[in-house]
Design an enzyme around this catalytic site. Sequence first.
Site, mmCIF file in Angstrom:
data_model
loop_
_atom_site.group_PDB
_atom_site.id
_atom_site.type_symbol
_atom_site.label_atom_id
_atom_site.label_comp_id
_atom_site.label_asym_id
_atom_site.label_seq_id
_atom_site.Cartn_x
_atom_site.Cartn_y
_atom_site.Cartn_z
ATOM 1 N N CYS A 2 -22.555 -35.805 -10.018
ATOM 2 C CA CYS A 2 -22.637 -34.418 -10.440
ATOM 3 C C CYS A 2 -22.064 -33.486 -9.372
ATOM 4 C CB CYS A 2 -24.058 -33.962 -10.747
ATOM 5 S SG CYS A 2 -24.891 -34.943 -11.981
ATOM 6 N N ARG A 27 -16.933 -36.237 -8.908
ATOM 7 C CA ARG A 27 -18.344 -36.555 -8.701
ATOM 8 C C ARG A 27 -19.065 -36.933 -9.990
ATOM 9 N NH1 ARG A 27 -19.964 -34.455 -3.720
ATOM 10 N NH2 ARG A 27 -22.123 -34.609 -4.356
ATOM 11 N N TRP A 74 -22.747 -36.526 -14.174
ATOM 12 C CA TRP A 74 -22.754 -37.988 -14.269
ATOM 13 C C TRP A 74 -24.171 -38.321 -14.722
ATOM 14 C CZ3 TRP A 74 -25.445 -42.122 -12.166
ATOM 15 C CH2 TRP A 74 -24.834 -43.389 -12.286
ATOM 16 N N ASN A 100 -27.986 -31.520 -9.092
ATOM 17 C CA ASN A 100 -27.381 -32.807 -8.718
ATOM 18 C C ASN A 100 -28.477 -33.610 -8.033
ATOM 19 O OD1 ASN A 100 -25.823 -34.893 -7.650
ATOM 20 N ND2 ASN A 100 -25.157 -33.679 -5.892
ATOM 21 N N GLY A 101 -28.826 -34.760 -8.598
ATOM 22 C CA GLY A 101 -29.901 -35.572 -8.017
ATOM 23 C C GLY A 101 -30.807 -36.099 -9.111
ATOM 24 N N GLU A 485 -12.579 -56.815 -2.024
ATOM 25 C CA GLU A 485 -12.111 -55.453 -2.248
ATOM 26 C C GLU A 485 -11.027 -55.411 -3.331
ATOM 27 O OE1 GLU A 485 -13.159 -52.653 -1.716
ATOM 28 O OE2 GLU A 485 -11.456 -51.297 -1.851
ATOM 29 N N LYS A 489 -11.375 -53.279 -6.756
ATOM 30 C CA LYS A 489 -10.394 -52.265 -7.188
ATOM 31 C C LYS A 489 -9.986 -52.518 -8.634
ATOM 32 C CE LYS A 489 -10.823 -49.815 -5.004
ATOM 33 N NZ LYS A 489 -11.635 -49.655 -3.881
ATOM 34 N N GLU A 492 -12.878 -51.797 -11.169
ATOM 35 C CA GLU A 492 -13.203 -50.359 -11.226
ATOM 36 C C GLU A 492 -12.260 -49.587 -12.141
ATOM 37 O OE1 GLU A 492 -14.871 -48.462 -7.132
ATOM 38 O OE2 GLU A 492 -12.947 -49.450 -6.945
ATOM 39 N N HIS A 508 -17.192 -74.754 -5.985
ATOM 40 C CA HIS A 508 -18.614 -74.809 -6.343
ATOM 41 C C HIS A 508 -18.914 -74.005 -7.606
ATOM 42 C CE1 HIS A 508 -19.463 -76.930 -2.672
ATOM 43 N NE2 HIS A 508 -18.810 -76.015 -1.987
ATOM 44 N N LYS A 607 -17.553 -40.800 -7.655
ATOM 45 C CA LYS A 607 -17.140 -41.073 -6.290
ATOM 46 C C LYS A 607 -18.293 -40.978 -5.298
ATOM 47 C CE LYS A 607 -13.451 -40.741 -3.171
ATOM 48 N NZ LYS A 607 -13.220 -42.181 -3.284
HETATM 49 C C1 G6P Z 1 -19.027 -45.273 -5.101
HETATM 50 C C2 G6P Z 1 -17.529 -45.105 -5.056
HETATM 51 C C3 G6P Z 1 -16.920 -46.184 -4.167
HETATM 52 C C4 G6P Z 1 -17.560 -46.165 -2.797
HETATM 53 C C5 G6P Z 1 -19.080 -46.243 -2.860
HETATM 54 C C6 G6P Z 1 -19.711 -45.931 -1.512
HETATM 55 O O1 G6P Z 1 -19.346 -46.436 -5.759
HETATM 56 O O2 G6P Z 1 -16.976 -45.156 -6.345
HETATM 57 O O3 G6P Z 1 -15.529 -45.959 -4.048
HETATM 58 O O4 G6P Z 1 -17.083 -47.238 -2.050
HETATM 59 O O5 G6P Z 1 -19.584 -45.274 -3.783
HETATM 60 O O6 G6P Z 1 -19.392 -44.606 -1.181
HETATM 61 P P1 G6P Z 1 -19.337 -44.047 0.286
HETATM 62 O O7 G6P Z 1 -18.975 -42.599 0.124
HETATM 63 O O8 G6P Z 1 -20.698 -44.232 0.880
HETATM 64 O O9 G6P Z 1 -18.304 -44.806 1.024
#
Ligand code: G6P
Length: 612
Positions: A2, A27, A74, A100-101, A485, A489, A492, A508, A607
């Site tokens: 949010c 956000r 969100w 937000n929260g 990672e 990616k 996501e 395994h 994010k």
């Molecule tokens: C969310 C974002 C990710 C990020 C993670 C941790 O899931 O979509 O891209 O890696 O939060 O966020 P931070 O700001 O703590 O790195």
Amino acid sequence: MCGIVGYYGTKDAVPLLLKGLKRLEYRGYDSAGLALLSDTGIEIMKKAGKVMDLERVVDDSVLKGTIGMGHTRWATHGEPNDTNAHPHLDQTGKFALIHNGIIENYSSIKTYLEQKGIQFRTETDTEVLVQLISFLYSENGKSFEKAVRKALKQVVGTYGIIVLFADEPQKMIAARHGSPLVMGVNSGEYFIASDASPIVDHTREVVYLEENEYVLINESGHRIKRLDDEKELNRPTSRIDFSIEEIEKGNYPHYMLKEINEQEHTITDTMRGRLRLDEGSVHLGGIQEHLLRIESARDIYITACGTSWHAGMIGKYLLEEYAGIPVHLEYASEFRYRNPIVDGKSVIIAISQSGETADTIAALKKAKDMGALTMGICNVVGSTISRETDCGIYTHAGPEIGVASTKAFTAQVSVLFMLALHFGRKNGLNKAKGVQLAKSLAEIGPFVKNIISNTESIEAIAKDTVEADNFLYLGRGMGFPIALEGALKLKEISYIHAEGYPAAEMKHGPIALIDEKMPVVFLAPHDKTFEKVVSNIQEVKARRGKVITVTNKVTKELEKLSDYIIEVPTPHSWIFPILSVIPLQLLAYHLAVLRGCDVDMPRNLAKSVTVE
Ligand code: G6P
């Protein structure tokens, strides 16, 4: 999670708020809304969907005013529809609130208020808070400010809020607990927002609200107080350190592509002024005062979430190898509810792009309470983690807007390489080796450029594999976190199912999945793991899997075994992790674009995850 934005001034608030919401959309983007305050009352407009869906229906003949607020959501409580979108009104329609929260005790407060005859319209936790403020206002002497304070003392959870009240049309109150708030100040105009990005168009002077503080803005100015104290606080302003260009897309079709490309410079920016090439060492100003304690730590805990956790795994491997200190890597969400063995001899490193991730903040607080020294590795200057840690290292990657983290990751990894080099030199790594490693970090820019310039060949691989429903990413040693990672990616942003695994673990379980439809991405650096990885590639090939190999040196054998090879030349194989993730970012990007996905705002994600 949010985004909230508020404007108090003399200009028409609606265009300002809509622009601010677009900046905060990373956000959360499942619904959006506006509230405008004037002498005739409060007008609100809200809509499921993105900010542009709201923009289409905003009627600026109805929504008028110079004081107002906006929200991009969100969803946590209640599905994303027009009704559950913020702002929320109390029963009388006189109080409006954005949030937000999460209000964790919303259910008991709701039951209490319902018993008092209050009717609720939405499924949200937020409506409970605005109804509570309204209830306390009429029960307790009709003071807007007191009602807000009192209500906030009763709620459990996290909030960044803005509240407006129709009967006091020259006031705005904003408060924070666990969710960030920044206030921009510009001669009689005020901007409140979840981060500084909506503010930078108007002013660079900002005040960061601290935990449990609120600000009241009225015609005579602003007052900041703690929620539990009447004393007015005097807060000097800070300056926003990024430019408008840094938060705009420019000529790129997506923020993510812009940010992938920026790595040519951002990785170097992270290390600028910190590498001591002649000494083969590093100077990290932000941790200088605490070096002795860090160097003598019994153990280090690295805690983070998501992509930052993957960076943490690279940090663990590097610090153990070069500094000889035991490192525990912890998901922040797990650490906060476990009983870890932490005390004054421990150091905790919290890695976070945003510096606002709720779980990471909670893990950090827990370790601090247990006596550990706290260190932050953050990108956002002035963020909660950067302010609440004993010391820290900024990554200086510039604002990252694309939800899938790219340049922030390589910046975090670069910081961890510098930390490893620093502690390595203290713990026996000789100067000649130190100089060699430092030089390879300093020389990385052209190597990044070279990878990015090969984007067409990566796009060609994406075209050939776009029909796949699953991908496997495999690596050993430093290749393993990069495999994780790369897989993250891909899932996501393209919604293709992808798993990252240690290459040896394939046999395994995941090997059962391999057939001619399964693309398998291998990380194959020429280091001590190379021959073993090649054996794993053989095993995949024998089962007719489609092999995509990422390596820093192509060999005849790799050519024979691989369907596709992405060559990532490196000045030294130790920095393979920083470079090899870039083609995986590009592969995920191209696959997502080919599949028509919303790359910058993938479904269900946000994010900045400020709820647990
Ligand atoms: C969310 C974002 C990710 C990020 C993670 C941790 O899931 O979509 O891209 O890696 O939060 O966020 P931070 O700001 O703590 O790195």
